[in-house]
Design a protein around this motif. Sequence first.
Motif, PDB file in Angstrom:
ATOM      1  N   ILE A   1       0.593  -1.391  -0.154  1.00  0.00           N
ATOM      2  CA  ILE A   1      -0.129  -0.013  -0.038  1.00  0.00           C
ATOM      3  C   ILE A   1       0.863   1.361  -0.130  1.00  0.00           C
ATOM      4  O   ILE A   1       0.378   2.443  -0.081  1.00  0.00           O
ATOM      5  CB  ILE A   1      -0.980  -0.041   1.001  1.00  0.00           C
ATOM      6  CG1 ILE A   1      -2.216   1.076   0.927  1.00  0.00           C
ATOM      7  CG2 ILE A   1      -0.232   0.277   2.411  1.00  0.00           C
ATOM      8  CD1 ILE A   1      -2.896   0.462  -0.174  1.00  0.00           C
ATOM      9  N   GLY A   2       2.133   1.115   0.071  1.00  0.00           N
ATOM     10  CA  GLY A   2       3.118   2.283   0.032  1.00  0.00           C
ATOM     11  C   GLY A   2       2.969   3.311  -0.967  1.00  0.00           C
ATOM     12  O   GLY A   2       2.745   4.464  -0.479  1.00  0.00           O
ATOM     13  N   PRO A   3       2.465   3.001  -2.171  1.00  0.00           N
ATOM     14  CA  PRO A   3       2.237   4.266  -3.173  1.00  0.00           C
ATOM     15  C   PRO A   3       1.180   4.842  -2.814  1.00  0.00           C
ATOM     16  O   PRO A   3       0.962   6.194  -3.058  1.00  0.00           O
ATOM     17  CB  PRO A   3       2.092   3.316  -4.399  1.00  0.00           C
ATOM     18  CG  PRO A   3       2.838   2.045  -4.310  1.00  0.00           C
ATOM     19  CD  PRO A   3       2.788   1.978  -3.053  1.00  0.00           C
ATOM     20  N   VAL A   4      -0.063   4.389  -2.019  1.00  0.00           N
ATOM     21  CA  VAL A   4      -1.276   4.976  -1.656  1.00  0.00           C
ATOM     22  C   VAL A   4      -0.635   5.827  -0.418  1.00  0.00           C
ATOM     23  O   VAL A   4      -1.211   7.016  -0.304  1.00  0.00           O
ATOM     24  CB  VAL A   4      -2.037   4.274  -1.472  1.00  0.00           C
ATOM     25  CG1 VAL A   4      -3.626   5.014  -1.149  1.00  0.00           C
ATOM     26  CG2 VAL A   4      -2.461   3.342  -2.625  1.00  0.00           C
ATOM     27  N   VAL A   5       0.018   5.510   0.416  1.00  0.00           N
ATOM     28  CA  VAL A   5       0.393   6.141   1.462  1.00  0.00           C
ATOM     29  C   VAL A   5       1.260   7.455   1.116  1.00  0.00           C
ATOM     30  O   VAL A   5       1.097   8.399   1.635  1.00  0.00           O
ATOM     31  CB  VAL A   5       1.210   5.199   2.422  1.00  0.00           C
ATOM     32  CG1 VAL A   5       2.066   6.281   3.550  1.00  0.00           C
ATOM     33  CG2 VAL A   5       0.655   4.203   3.167  1.00  0.00           C
ATOM     34  N   ASN A   6       2.251   7.097   0.128  1.00  0.00           N
ATOM     35  CA  ASN A   6       2.927   8.271  -0.343  1.00  0.00           C
ATOM     36  C   ASN A   6       2.052   9.338  -1.103  1.00  0.00           C
ATOM     37  O   ASN A   6       2.376  10.556  -1.023  1.00  0.00           O
ATOM     38  CB  ASN A   6       3.881   7.743  -1.493  1.00  0.00           C
ATOM     39  CG  ASN A   6       4.982   6.676  -0.878  1.00  0.00           C
ATOM     40  OD1 ASN A   6       5.158   6.891   0.350  1.00  0.00           O
ATOM     41  ND2 ASN A   6       5.524   6.240  -1.715  1.00  0.00           N
TER      42      ASN A   6
ATOM     43  N   SER B   1       7.098  -0.446   6.805  1.00  0.00           N
ATOM     44  CA  SER B   1       7.232   0.543   7.849  1.00  0.00           C
ATOM     45  C   SER B   1       6.379   0.191   9.068  1.00  0.00           C
ATOM     46  O   SER B   1       6.529   0.589  10.252  1.00  0.00           O
ATOM     47  CB  SER B   1       6.975   2.024   7.515  1.00  0.00           C
ATOM     48  OG  SER B   1       5.604   2.166   6.995  1.00  0.00           O
ATOM     49  N   ALA B   2       5.353  -0.656   8.812  1.00  0.00           N
ATOM     50  CA  ALA B   2       4.414  -1.110   9.827  1.00  0.00           C
ATOM     51  C   ALA B   2       4.849  -2.334  10.414  1.00  0.00           C
ATOM     52  O   ALA B   2       4.165  -2.960  11.172  1.00  0.00           O
ATOM     53  CB  ALA B   2       3.023  -1.262   9.146  1.00  0.00           C
ATOM     54  N   ILE B   3       5.985  -3.023  10.122  1.00  0.00           N
ATOM     55  CA  ILE B   3       6.346  -4.073  10.530  1.00  0.00           C
ATOM     56  C   ILE B   3       7.940  -4.399  10.669  1.00  0.00           C
ATOM     57  O   ILE B   3       8.308  -5.087  11.684  1.00  0.00           O
ATOM     58  CB  ILE B   3       6.217  -5.253   9.745  1.00  0.00           C
ATOM     59  CG1 ILE B   3       6.324  -6.888  10.331  1.00  0.00           C
ATOM     60  CG2 ILE B   3       6.735  -5.324   8.395  1.00  0.00           C
ATOM     61  CD1 ILE B   3       5.693  -7.980   9.679  1.00  0.00           C
ATOM     62  N   ALA B   4       8.666  -3.636  10.099  1.00  0.00           N
ATOM     63  CA  ALA B   4      10.214  -3.659  10.266  1.00  0.00           C
ATOM     64  C   ALA B   4      10.598  -3.149  11.605  1.00  0.00           C
ATOM     65  O   ALA B   4      11.742  -3.749  12.066  1.00  0.00           O
ATOM     66  CB  ALA B   4      10.844  -2.770   9.248  1.00  0.00           C
ATOM     67  N   LYS B   5       9.995  -2.156  12.139  1.00  0.00           N
ATOM     68  CA  LYS B   5      10.563  -1.506  13.465  1.00  0.00           C
ATOM     69  C   LYS B   5      10.376  -2.685  14.873  1.00  0.00           C
ATOM     70  O   LYS B   5      10.963  -2.991  15.336  1.00  0.00           O
ATOM     71  CB  LYS B   5       9.770  -0.416  13.720  1.00  0.00           C
ATOM     72  CG  LYS B   5      10.185   0.146  15.254  1.00  0.00           C
ATOM     73  CD  LYS B   5       9.568   1.647  15.221  1.00  0.00           C
ATOM     74  CE  LYS B   5       8.026   1.629  15.235  1.00  0.00           C
ATOM     75  NZ  LYS B   5       7.572   2.913  15.417  1.00  0.00           N
TER      76      LYS B   5
END
Length: 349
Positions: free
Chosen positions: A129-134, A185-189
């Motif tokens: 969903i990153g492109p939509v977040v951006n 970004s919603a899991i790597a941390k």
Amino acid sequence: MTFSMFRPVRVVAAGALLVLALAALAGCSFEEEEKVWEIAGPVFGTRYHINVVLTDNPERLENLAQGIEKVLEGVDASMSTWREDSELSRFNRLDDQSEWVEISTPLYEVLATADQVSELTGGAFDVTIGPVVNLWGFGPGARPETIPSDDELAARMAATGYGKLDLQADPPALRASPNQYIDLSAIAKGYGVDAVARYLKDEGIAAYLVEIGGEVQAHGHKPDGEAWRLAIEQPVSEMREINRVVALDRHAMATSGDYRNYYESDGRRFSHTIDPKDGRPISHTLASVTVISDDCMTADALATAFNVMGHDRAKALATRENIAAYFIVRGDNGFETDYTPAFSSFLTH
């Protein structure tokens, strides 16, 4: 590369989404033989605070600090979308992603867990969903001057979908058709927390509390024998206030909410959490959700997914799957709290 420091502490500074309450919360004092030492520094656009129970041993603390930096640098070099040279960014830039691309074991583990959470939550969690977040201005690019049009949103949404990713376990490999932009970004941390915890365990540290930007994993006990005590934060942006306190040992905890990262445009409030179903910022009454799990990577992803789903749907799923989840909901007369049966054993009284 990160820069770390260490010091003996009795109370650790607040994280992004929760307050870490140590000895001051318990009202205790430490034995001279052992202290809680904090190793801290910047990483992933936030900060890490790592607490270890040790005797006064500067050389060992320095070695641990350097080892922690190396672990976190490895995670960042693999999974960052802000670094052009990261393993993930290189995949995202490929002209053709339809052929198998070998990836590192850590990246495979994160993508495999992401896929499991996506399936469990019916697509409420989606790393594509990153492109939509951006598009909404919450990624590496600049914030848009106007909110996206329906046509712009439809075009971005048509290019996303976690089901378009394929994973191979041996050797670890990834492919996508059509090309996808993956954002972890919603899991790597959460994975970073787990990686540091594994490192400390391998180094023989029996008691520790690892926190990165509000995501936590705890193991063992403080010098007084008490479990690590942490506070779930009240979801208000103006101040830091405790809602409830939990006790952790051998568990991880992550919180997701819409009260820190948002912006306002034309009198409307836009959350950074995007619903993969329609590509729009969430707008329900769930203010924050906290998940406790065996590992922080899973807790991180589930907290985000539950925040997308809203209180009723998320609680029903979490209860059915025996997941420990705590919900803070905006009500007519202020905040209301609710939690699953699995969460009750972690609450202090």
